[in-house]
Write an enzyme that holds these catalytic residues in place. Structure first.
Site, PDB file in Angstrom:
ATOM      1  N   GLU A 109       0.834  -1.200   0.000  1.00 16.44           N
ATOM      2  CA  GLU A 109       0.000   0.000   0.000  1.00 16.44           C
ATOM      3  C   GLU A 109       0.867   1.246   0.000  1.00 16.44           C
ATOM      4  OE1 GLU A 109      -2.833   1.115  -0.437  1.00 16.44           O
ATOM      5  OE2 GLU A 109      -4.432   0.111   0.636  1.00 16.44           O
ATOM      6  N   ASP A 113      -4.604   4.808   6.246  1.00 20.89           N
ATOM      7  CA  ASP A 113      -5.195   5.956   6.932  1.00 20.89           C
ATOM      8  C   ASP A 113      -6.175   5.423   7.977  1.00 20.89           C
ATOM      9  OD1 ASP A 113      -5.998   8.635   7.373  1.00 20.89           O
ATOM     10  OD2 ASP A 113      -7.396   8.620   5.713  1.00 20.89           O
ATOM     11  N   ILE A 163      -1.610  14.275   2.586  1.00 21.36           N
ATOM     12  CA  ILE A 163      -0.376  14.431   1.804  1.00 21.36           C
ATOM     13  C   ILE A 163      -0.599  14.084   0.332  1.00 21.36           C
ATOM     14  CG2 ILE A 163       1.182  14.019   3.766  1.00 21.36           C
ATOM     15  CD1 ILE A 163       1.564  11.120   2.694  1.00 21.36           C
ATOM     16  N   ASP A 169      -2.627  11.291  -4.425  1.00 21.57           N
ATOM     17  CA  ASP A 169      -3.242  12.401  -5.140  1.00 21.57           C
ATOM     18  C   ASP A 169      -4.233  13.209  -4.319  1.00 21.57           C
ATOM     19  OD1 ASP A 169      -5.168  10.172  -5.076  1.00 21.57           O
ATOM     20  OD2 ASP A 169      -6.383  11.495  -6.329  1.00 21.57           O
ATOM     21  N   ARG A 175       0.069  13.022  -8.213  1.00 20.96           N
ATOM     22  CA  ARG A 175       0.683  11.680  -8.167  1.00 20.96           C
ATOM     23  C   ARG A 175       2.096  11.673  -8.730  1.00 20.96           C
ATOM     24  NH1 ARG A 175      -3.369   8.010  -6.860  1.00 20.96           N
ATOM     25  NH2 ARG A 175      -5.416   8.375  -7.764  1.00 20.96           N
TER      26      ARG A 175
HETATM   27  P1  IMP Z   1      -8.048   4.092   4.335  1.00 15.05           P
HETATM   28  O1  IMP Z   1      -8.998   3.095   3.747  1.00 15.05           O
HETATM   29  O2  IMP Z   1      -8.773   5.177   5.094  1.00 15.05           O
HETATM   30  O3  IMP Z   1      -6.939   3.467   5.155  1.00 15.05           O
HETATM   31  O4  IMP Z   1      -7.402   4.889   3.151  1.00 15.05           O
HETATM   32  C1  IMP Z   1      -6.544   4.323   2.301  1.00 15.05           C
HETATM   33  C2  IMP Z   1      -6.503   5.028   0.966  1.00 15.05           C
HETATM   34  O5  IMP Z   1      -6.933   6.388   1.031  1.00 15.05           O
HETATM   35  C3  IMP Z   1      -5.083   5.080   0.496  1.00 15.05           C
HETATM   36  O6  IMP Z   1      -4.725   3.936  -0.207  1.00 15.05           O
HETATM   37  C4  IMP Z   1      -5.058   6.340  -0.351  1.00 15.05           C
HETATM   38  O7  IMP Z   1      -5.487   6.053  -1.650  1.00 15.05           O
HETATM   39  C5  IMP Z   1      -6.060   7.241   0.325  1.00 15.05           C
HETATM   40  N1  IMP Z   1      -5.417   8.190   1.269  1.00 15.05           N
HETATM   41  C6  IMP Z   1      -5.353   8.110   2.628  1.00 15.05           C
HETATM   42  N2  IMP Z   1      -4.681   9.146   3.164  1.00 15.05           N
HETATM   43  C7  IMP Z   1      -4.297   9.913   2.119  1.00 15.05           C
HETATM   44  C8  IMP Z   1      -3.534  11.151   2.009  1.00 15.05           C
HETATM   45  O8  IMP Z   1      -3.063  11.754   2.987  1.00 15.05           O
HETATM   46  N3  IMP Z   1      -3.352  11.616   0.739  1.00 15.05           N
HETATM   47  C9  IMP Z   1      -3.839  10.989  -0.365  1.00 15.05           C
HETATM   48  N4  IMP Z   1      -4.536   9.857  -0.315  1.00 15.05           N
HETATM   49  C10 IMP Z   1      -4.766   9.317   0.915  1.00 15.05           C
HETATM   50 MG    MG Z   2      -4.163   3.281  -1.901  1.00 11.57          MG
END
Ligand code: IMP
Ligand code: MG
Length: 185
Positions: A109, A113, A163, A169, A175
């Protein structure tokens, strides 16, 4: 006397401004460290790395260049983000098209987040009869993480701020930046 003025690079993406946060060199170092750890853990087998598109394409590329032992790579495409906040519903846009039964799988990954994507990934791989399933992520936001799935390899822990760069992105932009920029508040 010499005065050196250091100009701060500000990146404008649509309505938002981003400032430098993590250099290309630091990224390279973090990826090399992860690749060395994985290599040591999978000394006698051929792992299958699964990149999660779109965000992870640069991480996977650099990771593989550092990984010196035999390995395979494949990609899946998931999406959960809208703008600068994560959403609960995750769409699977390109699915697994390879038989992974009995294989050691390591998902790569770009960033973890909230962890919603990891939950989805775990569900997906449960049905595949894999030998083992591990997770590697270049960036991890510990303060945003709400799940208890273990993350096996972490490149850099970062604060809970949005970020862009190195595959990540803001609404599709940013990107291509070779380093990481943080949302300026
Ligand atoms: P999660 O499901 O909330 O853990 O998010 C994961 C996905 O959200 C990542 O694979 C990214 O595509 C996107 N993402 C999470 N944080 C960021 C960030 O700070 N900048 C850009 N994309 C993010
Ligand atoms: Mg991702």
């Amino acid at each position: 006397m010499q005065i050196i003025l250091k100009l701060k690079t500000v990146i404008q993406l649509y309505d938002k401004q981003f400032v430098p946060f993590i250099s290309a060199q630091e990224i390279e170092f973090a990826i090399a460290k992860m690749a060395a750890q994985v290599e040591a853990d999978y000394a006698d087998e051929i792992p299958v790395f699964i990149g999660v598109l779109n965000g992870s394409f640069m991480v996977v590329s650099d990771f593989l260049k550092q990984y010196k032992k035999p390995c395979e790579v494949s990609f899946i495409k998931l999406a959960s983000y809208e703008g600068t906040s994560s959403t609960e519903s995750i769409k699977q846009l390109i699915g697994l098209n390879q038989d992974l039964s009995g294989r050691s799988v390591i998902v790569i990954e770009d960033i973890v987040d909230t962890g919603n994507t990891l939950v989805e990934l775990k569900e997906l791989f449960k049905k595949e009869n894999v030998k083992s399933f591990k997770i590697a992520t270049l960036f991890f936001k510990p303060d945003a993480y709400k799940k208890d799935i273990k993350i096996d390899y972490i490149g850099v822990r970062i604060p809970n701020k949005f970020i862009v760069g190195f595959g990540l992105d803001y609404n599709g932009l940013g990107r291509n930046l070779p380093e990481i920029y943080q949302l300026e508040v």
